[in-house]
Design a protein around this motif. Structure first.
Motif, PDB file in Angstrom:
ATOM      1  N   SER A 164       3.109   8.476  -5.522  1.00 20.30           N
ATOM      2  CA  SER A 164       2.134   8.567  -6.617  1.00 20.30           C
ATOM      3  C   SER A 164       0.706   8.547  -6.083  1.00 20.30           C
ATOM      4  N   PHE A 165       0.485   7.775  -4.998  1.00 22.60           N
ATOM      5  CA  PHE A 165      -0.840   7.745  -4.369  1.00 22.60           C
ATOM      6  C   PHE A 165      -1.217   9.142  -3.878  1.00 22.60           C
ATOM      7  N   TYR A 166      -0.302   9.799  -3.187  1.00 26.56           N
ATOM      8  CA  TYR A 166      -0.595  11.131  -2.655  1.00 26.56           C
ATOM      9  C   TYR A 166      -0.718  12.173  -3.764  1.00 26.56           C
ATOM     10  N   GLU A 167       0.126  12.058  -4.771  1.00 25.80           N
ATOM     11  CA  GLU A 167       0.052  13.013  -5.877  1.00 25.80           C
ATOM     12  C   GLU A 167      -1.270  12.883  -6.636  1.00 25.80           C
ATOM     13  N   ASN A 168      -1.670  11.647  -6.912  1.00 25.38           N
ATOM     14  CA  ASN A 168      -2.919  11.429  -7.640  1.00 25.38           C
ATOM     15  C   ASN A 168      -4.141  11.822  -6.811  1.00 25.38           C
ATOM     16  N   SER A 169      -4.054  11.610  -5.501  1.00 23.99           N
ATOM     17  CA  SER A 169      -5.207  11.868  -4.636  1.00 23.99           C
ATOM     18  C   SER A 169      -5.346  13.334  -4.239  1.00 23.99           C
ATOM     19  N   ASN A 171      -2.944  16.072  -5.426  1.00 18.61           N
ATOM     20  CA  ASN A 171      -2.212  17.046  -6.231  1.00 18.61           C
ATOM     21  C   ASN A 171      -3.052  18.239  -6.691  1.00 18.61           C
ATOM     22  N   CYS A 191     -11.346  15.104  -1.294  1.00 18.29           N
ATOM     23  CA  CYS A 191     -10.353  14.206  -1.903  1.00 18.29           C
ATOM     24  C   CYS A 191     -10.376  12.834  -1.228  1.00 18.29           C
ATOM     25  N   ILE A 195     -11.255   8.294  -2.371  1.00 22.77           N
ATOM     26  CA  ILE A 195     -10.230   7.249  -2.269  1.00 22.77           C
ATOM     27  C   ILE A 195     -10.841   5.916  -1.840  1.00 22.77           C
ATOM     28  N   GLU A 200      -6.492   0.574  -3.103  1.00 19.42           N
ATOM     29  CA  GLU A 200      -5.159   1.155  -3.288  1.00 19.42           C
ATOM     30  C   GLU A 200      -4.090   0.311  -2.584  1.00 19.42           C
TER      31      GLU A 200
END
Length: 214
Positions: A164-169, A171, A191, A195, A200
């Motif tokens: 979810s961290f990678y998808e939100n950051s 995507n 991106c 962050i 996080e």
């Protein structure tokens, strides 16, 4: 005997060209021409372009395994271990932006890659679960995790937090509409700059601890 320094130079030059042009648009000839060497020199170290990119992926897998093993060897509490693991997992884009960019572009164009490269990339994503399982199994007695099914479920949920961290950051960059497209270093850096890594890591650590320790 093969010259390991020359091999690293080929990898370094190839990575820069892939970042600039994309993997699909970078040929073996592009790499050797940039270095001023014969194509045969490339094939001394790599049998093909696929083997070249697999070497880059394998290097990252080895580094990750080594770091996870280092964490597991320390005498830390479960919470400290999880926090270190999450820090290592989430900081990849910041620590090695070039390699992260290459892997992102490979993912983005995965349907255009050879089967061997596809398998290697997908296997790399599965290793995250394996690493989490190693941590949970180390502390399973202290956490009262005797049920293997529960351990598997917790590993899946922790991996979902990381995903979810990678998808939100990142995507927004994963647009699959074009047949072949290329993410740039500046897009990745934009991106990354948004962050708050410490926030996080702390949030995710608390979430994992609450999930498992209840």
């Amino acid at each position: 005997m093969k010259n390991s320094k020359k091999r690293e130079e080929i990898i370094s030059t190839g990575k820069k060209l892939i970042i600039e042009k994309g993997f699909l648009n970078t040929s073996v000839e592009d790499i050797t021409k940039k270095m001023g060497i014969a194509k045969g020199s490339f094939y001394t170290y790599f049998k093909s372009k696929d083997e070249f990119i697999l070497a880059i992926i394998s290097e990252k897998i080895f580094q990750r395994r080594h770091k996870v093993n280092e964490i597991l060897e320390k005498e830390l509490s479960f919470e400290e271990t999880i926090k270190e693991f999450l820090a290592q997992s989430l900081s990849f884009p910041l620590i090695d932006t070039e390699s992260f960019l290459i892997i992102m572009n490979l993912f983005k164009n995965i349907n255009l890659l050879s089967e061997n490269v596809k398998i290697s990339i997908l296997d790399n994503t599965k290793l995250g679960n394996h690493d989490i399982l190693k941590i949970l199994n180390k502390y399973k007695d202290k956490l009262d995790l005797s049920d293997e099914n529960d351990i598997d479920k917790y590993a899946y949920l922790i991996k979902a937090f990381i995903n979810s961290f990678y998808e939100n950051s990142f995507n927004p960059l994963m647009n699959f509409e074009k047949k072949e497209s290329h993410i740039t270093i500046s897009e990745i850096e934009d991106c990354i700059n948004k962050i708050n890594l410490e926030k996080e890591i702390n949030f995710m650590t608390k979430a994992v601890i609450k999930l498992i320790l209840k």
